[in-house]
Design a protein around this motif. Structure first.
Motif, PDB file in Angstrom:
ATOM      1  N   GLU A 131       5.559  57.985  37.697  1.00  0.00           N
ATOM      2  CA  GLU A 131       4.886  59.233  38.026  1.00  0.00           C
ATOM      3  C   GLU A 131       4.012  59.030  39.257  1.00  0.00           C
ATOM      4  N   LYS A 132       3.689  60.107  39.951  1.00  0.00           N
ATOM      5  CA  LYS A 132       2.844  60.002  41.131  1.00  0.00           C
ATOM      6  C   LYS A 132       1.491  59.394  40.774  1.00  0.00           C
ATOM      7  N   MET A 133       1.107  58.355  41.527  1.00  0.00           N
ATOM      8  CA  MET A 133      -0.177  57.698  41.296  1.00  0.00           C
ATOM      9  C   MET A 133      -1.301  58.589  41.826  1.00  0.00           C
ATOM     10  N   LYS A 134      -2.311  58.821  41.004  1.00  0.00           N
ATOM     11  CA  LYS A 134      -3.418  59.686  41.382  1.00  0.00           C
ATOM     12  C   LYS A 134      -4.515  58.880  42.055  1.00  0.00           C
ATOM     13  N   LYS A 135      -5.120  59.465  43.070  1.00  0.00           N
ATOM     14  CA  LYS A 135      -6.193  58.786  43.765  1.00  0.00           C
ATOM     15  C   LYS A 135      -7.460  58.755  42.917  1.00  0.00           C
ATOM     16  N   SER A 136      -8.292  57.773  43.196  1.00  0.00           N
ATOM     17  CA  SER A 136      -9.583  57.659  42.521  1.00  0.00           C
ATOM     18  C   SER A 136     -10.607  57.168  43.530  1.00  0.00           C
ATOM     19  N   ASP A 137     -11.840  57.016  43.086  1.00  0.00           N
ATOM     20  CA  ASP A 137     -12.891  56.526  43.986  1.00  0.00           C
ATOM     21  C   ASP A 137     -12.875  55.011  44.101  1.00  0.00           C
ATOM     22  N   ASP A 138     -12.058  54.346  43.299  1.00  0.00           N
ATOM     23  CA  ASP A 138     -12.002  52.880  43.308  1.00  0.00           C
ATOM     24  C   ASP A 138     -10.951  52.388  44.313  1.00  0.00           C
ATOM     25  N   ALA A 139     -11.104  51.128  44.729  1.00  0.00           N
ATOM     26  CA  ALA A 139     -10.086  50.489  45.570  1.00  0.00           C
ATOM     27  C   ALA A 139      -8.810  50.293  44.756  1.00  0.00           C
ATOM     28  N   MET A 140      -7.695  50.199  45.433  1.00  0.00           N
ATOM     29  CA  MET A 140      -6.415  50.020  44.748  1.00  0.00           C
ATOM     30  C   MET A 140      -5.756  48.730  45.211  1.00  0.00           C
ATOM     31  N   ALA A 141      -5.207  47.988  44.299  1.00  0.00           N
ATOM     32  CA  ALA A 141      -4.448  46.773  44.603  1.00  0.00           C
ATOM     33  C   ALA A 141      -3.041  46.943  44.043  1.00  0.00           C
ATOM     34  N   ILE A 142      -2.046  46.652  44.859  1.00  0.00           N
ATOM     35  CA  ILE A 142      -0.648  46.740  44.428  1.00  0.00           C
ATOM     36  C   ILE A 142      -0.041  45.344  44.489  1.00  0.00           C
ATOM     37  N   GLU A 143       0.421  44.852  43.384  1.00  0.00           N
ATOM     38  CA  GLU A 143       1.046  43.530  43.340  1.00  0.00           C
ATOM     39  C   GLU A 143       2.413  43.593  44.025  1.00  0.00           C
TER      40      GLU A 143
END
Length: 402
Positions: free
Chosen positions: A289-301
């Motif tokens: 599903e589409k990943m929703k944005k948040s106020d936190d940083a995002m890390a993608i493995e």
């Protein structure tokens, strides 16, 4: 010499670079070529027709309605006569006419009537050369099969400094000699697999990782190889380029798609040229599903994709394997390391920071390196010309293989 006896129609349009066209006429005649000159009215304001008549030893063509031979139509006759048509200098106006099928004077009419290969040597102000309309027209002419002689950079007659100077007569002469000296069917019967363009690695249903590759270098290689008689399979990532004539195209999206297609096609190939910019990494997990944005940083493995070129190097028997190295630093070091590690026969190395090189350009500057240590430096030139030089090296390698 390779130009001896060749019939060259030199089309001279109006600009200060007309003086270079006079020097070019003399040099072409000295090589043994037969030269006929066609001038626009504007060109005659810079140099008189008598100059070109004297240098070419032939009558100069000026006016569509000046029919001196009742038995023939002049612009059709000279269009059929030519082995090659050279527009030098080619103004923005003449490029625009040819690209849009306009025939309102003898030159534009003749250019539409000829079936000979057409070479274009642009000459204009730097801002004109960079204008979107001019760029679009040049791309259109390339799609028609026209060849371009890249203009040089420096002080222009208008006072600006930049790209727009007509190629030097010596360089034009050298390029045409190379063109005519090549056997245009020298790759007849060869099975060549070429990869081109980027890959896309999905993050979620609406996002993906990719790179700046346009696919232009790989498509140019496919087009030129087919013209030289090869049976070409082009495995292309997601690009919007038209399929070259007489080329079998396989469209792929991901690095794994390209791996599967290349490994399958390579088994029957005589030559594999990997010009594609394949992703080295992909997301380890693809969200459904589409990943929703948040106020936190995002890390993608991320995880490694399969190394197509290394795999080809391990599995090859008598195939010729060609790779590319697009680097931003330590070009020689990284290219030589890749040449050895991937078991290549030839690597085409270019510094993506060099003027006129890199992704999404119509030109390239590169160094061709062979396993035996021999290297060929390719100056700034169109990707179609660079493609032919690469194929020349492939042909040399093929001769040594057999």
């Amino acid at each position: 010499m390779s130009l001896r006896g060749k019939k060259i129609l030199l089309c001279v349009s109006g600009g200060i670079a007309v003086f270079k066209a006079a020097a070019l006429t003399s040099k072409l005649y000295q090589t043994g070529a037969e030269v006929k000159v066609l001038m626009t009215n504007s060109a005659t304001e810079f140099v008189t027709p008598l100059t070109f008549q004297t240098l070419s030893r032939n009558e100069v063509y000026l006016d569509t309605f000046e029919e001196k031979e009742p038995s023939s139509v002049a612009h059709i006759d000279v269009a059929d006569w030519a082995d090659l048509v050279l527009i030098a200098p080619a103004t923005a106006n003449m490029i625009g006419k040819l690209a849009n099928g306009i025939a309102d004077d003898m030159m534009s009419t003749t250019l539409l009537a000829t079936e000979a290969p057409v070479w274009v040597a642009p000459a204009m102000n730097v801002h004109m050369y960079d204008h979107p309309a001019v760029k679009k027209n040049m791309d259109t002419l390339r799609s028609f099969g026209c060849h371009f002689l890249e203009p040089g950079e420096g002080l222009l007659a208008c006072g600006y400094v930049g790209k727009g100077r007509m190629a030097e007569p010596e360089d034009i002469l050298s390029t045409l000699e190379t063109y005519f000296s090549s056997d245009r069917n020298d790759l007849d019967g060869k099975q060549i697999v070429i990869t081109a363009g980027p890959t896309r690695e999905a993050v979620d249903p609406v996002r993906y990782f990719t790179n700046y590759s346009s696919g232009k270098m790989g498509f140019a290689l496919a087009e030129q190889a087919a013209k030289r008689g090869a049976d070409v399979t082009l495995i292309a990532g997601p690009v919007s380029l038209p399929t070259p004539e007489n080329v079998k195209r396989i469209d792929v999206v991901t690095a794994d798609d390209m791996f599967q297609a290349v490994i399958k096609a390579a088994d029957l190939a005589d030559v594999v040229i990997k010009a594609a910019a394949v992703a080295d990494y992909r997301p380890a997990q693809v969200a459904t599903e589409k990943m929703k944005k948040s106020d936190d940083a995002m890390a993608i493995e991320m995880e490694r994709t399969k190394d197509i070129l290394w795999t080809l190097g391990q599995m090859k028997t008598n195939q010729i394997l060609v790779g590319f190295a697009a680097e931003s630093e330590r070009l020689d070091e990284y290219a030589k390391k890749k040449l050895e590690k991937k078991n290549l026969d030839l690597i085409c190395a270019n510094n993506i920071k060099a003027e006129g090189a890199g992704f999404n350009k119509d030109t390239n500057v590169m160094t061709l390196m062979r396993r035996d240590g021999e290297r060929v430096e390719l100056p700034l030139q169109s990707k179609h010309e660079a493609a032919n030089r690469i194929l020349d090296e492939v042909k040399r390698l093929d001769v040594n293989h057999t």
